[in-house]
Design a protein around this motif. Structure first.
Motif, mmCIF file in Angstrom:
data_model
loop_
_atom_site.group_PDB
_atom_site.id
_atom_site.type_symbol
_atom_site.label_atom_id
_atom_site.label_comp_id
_atom_site.label_asym_id
_atom_site.label_seq_id
_atom_site.Cartn_x
_atom_site.Cartn_y
_atom_site.Cartn_z
ATOM 1 N N LEU A 121 7.009 -9.464 0.223
ATOM 2 C CA LEU A 121 7.602 -8.135 0.376
ATOM 3 C C LEU A 121 6.956 -7.138 -0.581
ATOM 4 O O LEU A 121 6.597 -6.029 -0.196
ATOM 5 N N LYS A 122 6.784 -7.560 -1.822
ATOM 6 C CA LYS A 122 6.169 -6.692 -2.838
ATOM 7 C C LYS A 122 4.744 -6.327 -2.429
ATOM 8 O O LYS A 122 4.344 -5.162 -2.499
ATOM 9 N N HIS A 123 3.983 -7.310 -1.967
ATOM 10 C CA HIS A 123 2.595 -7.075 -1.562
ATOM 11 C C HIS A 123 2.514 -6.105 -0.399
ATOM 12 O O HIS A 123 1.740 -5.148 -0.437
ATOM 13 N N PHE A 124 3.310 -6.325 0.638
ATOM 14 C CA PHE A 124 3.227 -5.477 1.824
ATOM 15 C C PHE A 124 3.827 -4.097 1.602
ATOM 16 O O PHE A 124 3.389 -3.128 2.216
ATOM 17 N N GLN A 125 4.822 -3.977 0.738
ATOM 18 C CA GLN A 125 5.375 -2.669 0.430
ATOM 19 C C GLN A 125 4.393 -1.839 -0.389
ATOM 20 O O GLN A 125 4.304 -0.631 -0.225
ATOM 21 N N SER A 126 3.611 -2.504 -1.245
ATOM 22 C CA SER A 126 2.625 -1.770 -2.049
ATOM 23 C C SER A 126 1.476 -1.275 -1.177
ATOM 24 O O SER A 126 0.815 -0.285 -1.508
ATOM 25 N N GLN A 127 1.238 -1.940 -0.042
ATOM 26 C CA GLN A 127 0.190 -1.511 0.891
ATOM 27 C C GLN A 127 0.674 -0.421 1.836
ATOM 28 O O GLN A 127 -0.108 0.169 2.545
ATOM 29 N N GLY A 128 1.963 -0.222 1.869
ATOM 30 C CA GLY A 128 2.511 0.785 2.773
ATOM 31 C C GLY A 128 2.709 0.299 4.187
ATOM 32 O O GLY A 128 2.875 1.065 5.109
ATOM 33 N N ASN A 129 2.728 -1.014 4.394
ATOM 34 C CA ASN A 129 2.938 -1.589 5.724
ATOM 35 C C ASN A 129 4.386 -1.727 6.004
ATOM 36 O O ASN A 129 5.182 -2.237 5.450
#
Length: 91
Positions: free
Chosen positions: A83-91
């Protein structure tokens, strides 16, 4: 009278057999009822989406690169990392 009864029965059957999805503001609602326990490598994940708050239990829907989806526990460490990874990418 028989034609009217037959028509009503037909309409009732069509109404109960037609496919439908739950919608909340035009967005399909998907809920998780069990969780995938094995961590999925980040390199194999295409997207993660948190389930609606209207679901009976929280969940995260993880979609892999082959478009297969599984439900994951949002409290699991590997899910939090995704979740942290994909939220930081804006996905």
């Amino acid at each position: 009278m028989k034609v009217l009864a037959a028509t009503l029965v037909t309409l009732l059957l069509l109404a109960t057999c037609s496919p439908s999805e739950g919608h909340l503001d035009g967005v399909p609602t998907s809920c998780c009822f069990s969780y995938h326990r094995q961590p999925i490598p980040q390199s194999r994940v295409r997207s993660v989406v948190e389930t609606s708050s209207s679901c009976s239990q929280p969940g995260v829907i993880v979609t892999n690169k082959k478009n297969r989806t599984v439900c994951a526990d949002p409290q699991a460490a590997w899910v939090k990392q995704l979740l942290k990874h994909f939220q930081s990418q804006g996905n």
